[in-house]
Design a protein around this motif. Structure first.
Motif, PDB file in Angstrom:
ATOM      1  N   MET A   1      -3.039 -40.815  21.029  1.00  0.00           N
ATOM      2  CA  MET A   1      -2.444 -40.896  19.869  1.00  0.00           C
ATOM      3  C   MET A   1      -1.699 -42.372  19.403  1.00  0.00           C
ATOM      4  N   ARG A   2      -2.080 -43.192  18.446  1.00  0.00           N
ATOM      5  CA  ARG A   2      -1.121 -44.325  18.152  1.00  0.00           C
ATOM      6  C   ARG A   2      -0.170 -43.867  17.388  1.00  0.00           C
ATOM      7  N   ARG A   3       1.246 -44.096  17.987  1.00  0.00           N
ATOM      8  CA  ARG A   3       2.474 -43.795  17.532  1.00  0.00           C
ATOM      9  C   ARG A   3       3.255 -44.932  17.327  1.00  0.00           C
ATOM     10  N   ALA A   4       3.888 -45.240  16.224  1.00  0.00           N
ATOM     11  CA  ALA A   4       4.706 -46.380  16.164  1.00  0.00           C
ATOM     12  C   ALA A   4       6.060 -45.992  15.594  1.00  0.00           C
ATOM     13  N   ILE A   5       7.014 -46.747  15.663  1.00  0.00           N
ATOM     14  CA  ILE A   5       8.521 -46.416  14.907  1.00  0.00           C
ATOM     15  C   ILE A   5       8.564 -47.648  13.805  1.00  0.00           C
ATOM     16  N   PHE A   6       9.172 -47.143  12.767  1.00  0.00           N
ATOM     17  CA  PHE A   6       9.437 -47.996  11.928  1.00  0.00           C
ATOM     18  C   PHE A   6      11.247 -47.987  11.811  1.00  0.00           C
ATOM     19  N   PRO A   7      11.638 -48.905  12.571  1.00  0.00           N
ATOM     20  CA  PRO A   7      13.141 -48.814  12.545  1.00  0.00           C
ATOM     21  C   PRO A   7      13.942 -49.614  11.507  1.00  0.00           C
ATOM     22  N   GLY A  16       9.724 -50.539  -1.147  1.00  0.00           N
ATOM     23  CA  GLY A  16       9.310 -51.237  -0.280  1.00  0.00           C
ATOM     24  C   GLY A  16       9.012 -50.581   1.365  1.00  0.00           C
ATOM     25  N   HIS A  17      10.128 -49.987   1.646  1.00  0.00           N
ATOM     26  CA  HIS A  17      10.049 -48.987   2.919  1.00  0.00           C
ATOM     27  C   HIS A  17       8.905 -47.958   2.816  1.00  0.00           C
ATOM     28  N   PHE A  18       8.942 -47.240   1.744  1.00  0.00           N
ATOM     29  CA  PHE A  18       7.729 -46.339   1.364  1.00  0.00           C
ATOM     30  C   PHE A  18       6.245 -46.853   1.408  1.00  0.00           C
ATOM     31  N   SER A  19       6.205 -48.017   1.023  1.00  0.00           N
ATOM     32  CA  SER A  19       4.806 -48.708   0.927  1.00  0.00           C
ATOM     33  C   SER A  19       4.584 -48.953   2.438  1.00  0.00           C
ATOM     34  N   VAL A  20       5.552 -49.616   3.215  1.00  0.00           N
ATOM     35  CA  VAL A  20       5.341 -49.860   4.635  1.00  0.00           C
ATOM     36  C   VAL A  20       4.776 -48.605   5.551  1.00  0.00           C
ATOM     37  N   VAL A  21       5.328 -47.616   5.211  1.00  0.00           N
ATOM     38  CA  VAL A  21       5.125 -46.307   5.914  1.00  0.00           C
ATOM     39  C   VAL A  21       3.572 -45.703   5.366  1.00  0.00           C
ATOM     40  N   LYS A  22       3.195 -46.082   4.086  1.00  0.00           N
ATOM     41  CA  LYS A  22       1.906 -45.501   3.709  1.00  0.00           C
ATOM     42  C   LYS A  22       0.914 -46.422   4.079  1.00  0.00           C
ATOM     43  N   ARG A  23       1.011 -47.666   4.294  1.00  0.00           N
ATOM     44  CA  ARG A  23       0.377 -48.556   4.885  1.00  0.00           C
ATOM     45  C   ARG A  23      -0.040 -48.322   6.203  1.00  0.00           C
ATOM     46  N   SER A  24       1.259 -48.111   7.099  1.00  0.00           N
ATOM     47  CA  SER A  24       1.081 -47.960   8.370  1.00  0.00           C
ATOM     48  C   SER A  24       0.181 -46.705   8.926  1.00  0.00           C
ATOM     49  N   LEU A  25       0.309 -45.791   7.826  1.00  0.00           N
ATOM     50  CA  LEU A  25      -0.485 -44.608   8.067  1.00  0.00           C
ATOM     51  C   LEU A  25      -1.896 -44.872   8.277  1.00  0.00           C
ATOM     52  N   THR A  26      -2.394 -45.829   7.728  1.00  0.00           N
ATOM     53  CA  THR A  26      -3.871 -46.176   7.604  1.00  0.00           C
ATOM     54  C   THR A  26      -4.475 -46.595   8.904  1.00  0.00           C
ATOM     55  N   PHE A  27      -3.519 -46.953   9.736  1.00  0.00           N
ATOM     56  CA  PHE A  27      -3.961 -47.454  11.154  1.00  0.00           C
ATOM     57  C   PHE A  27      -3.140 -46.840  12.263  1.00  0.00           C
ATOM     58  N   MET A  28      -2.204 -45.911  11.876  1.00  0.00           N
ATOM     59  CA  MET A  28      -1.431 -45.320  13.113  1.00  0.00           C
ATOM     60  C   MET A  28      -1.571 -43.785  12.854  1.00  0.00           C
TER      61      MET A  28
END
Length: 152
Positions: A1-7, A16-28
């Protein structure tokens, strides 16, 4: 499983934060939004309120968890078994700062940092400016994710 933290402090959590999470979920597979406790920062919302607001926002998304932490970010990443840190950057200044931290985190813990550039239409949005607007009772709805409950 590819898991990342967004601190971050996320005071408040912006589009802006919401966008980072949304885009991160395309590869995590999973993103853990880590809300750091930083006694040196003057925050508008208490930590419990920030956790609650962001958890409510993602309550229907099992790929996003929200956890507060009071330690080094790399220690938090290791505690939740995350191999990556995701960060959003708006400016060259952000890049230079994040590059230094990323190098240290990789050297100390072998954790890679993934930098996502802010979408151009959101580069002017920062938690600091949104927090200032809140202080003066201004409408911030255009700067926070739709459905986020600020005043409840």
């Amino acid at each position: 499983m590819r898991r990342a933290i967004f601190p971050g402090t996320f005071d408040p959590f912006t589009i802006g934060h919401f966008s980072v999470v949304k885009r991160s979920l395309t590869f995590m597979d999973e993103i853990i939004i880590g809300i750091g406790i930083n006694e040196n920062k003057n925050t508008y919302f208490p930590i419990e309120k920030r956790v609650e607001m962001i958890r409510d926002l993602y309550q229907d998304n099992p790929c996003v968890r929200v956890i507060s932490y009071d330690c080094l970010t790399i220690d938090f990443a290791q505690q939740v078994d995350a191999k990556f840190i995701v960060r959003g950057i708006r400016t060259v200044k952000d890049f230079e700062y994040e590059e230094t931290i990323a190098d240290i985190n990789r050297k100390l813990a072998g954790i890679e940092t993934i930098l996502l550039f802010t979408e151009p239409e959101q580069t002017y949005i920062s938690s600091t400016t949104v927090r200032e607007l809140l202080t003066y009772n201004k409408d911030i709805s255009q700067f926070i994710p739709k459905g986020m409950k600020i005043n409840e």
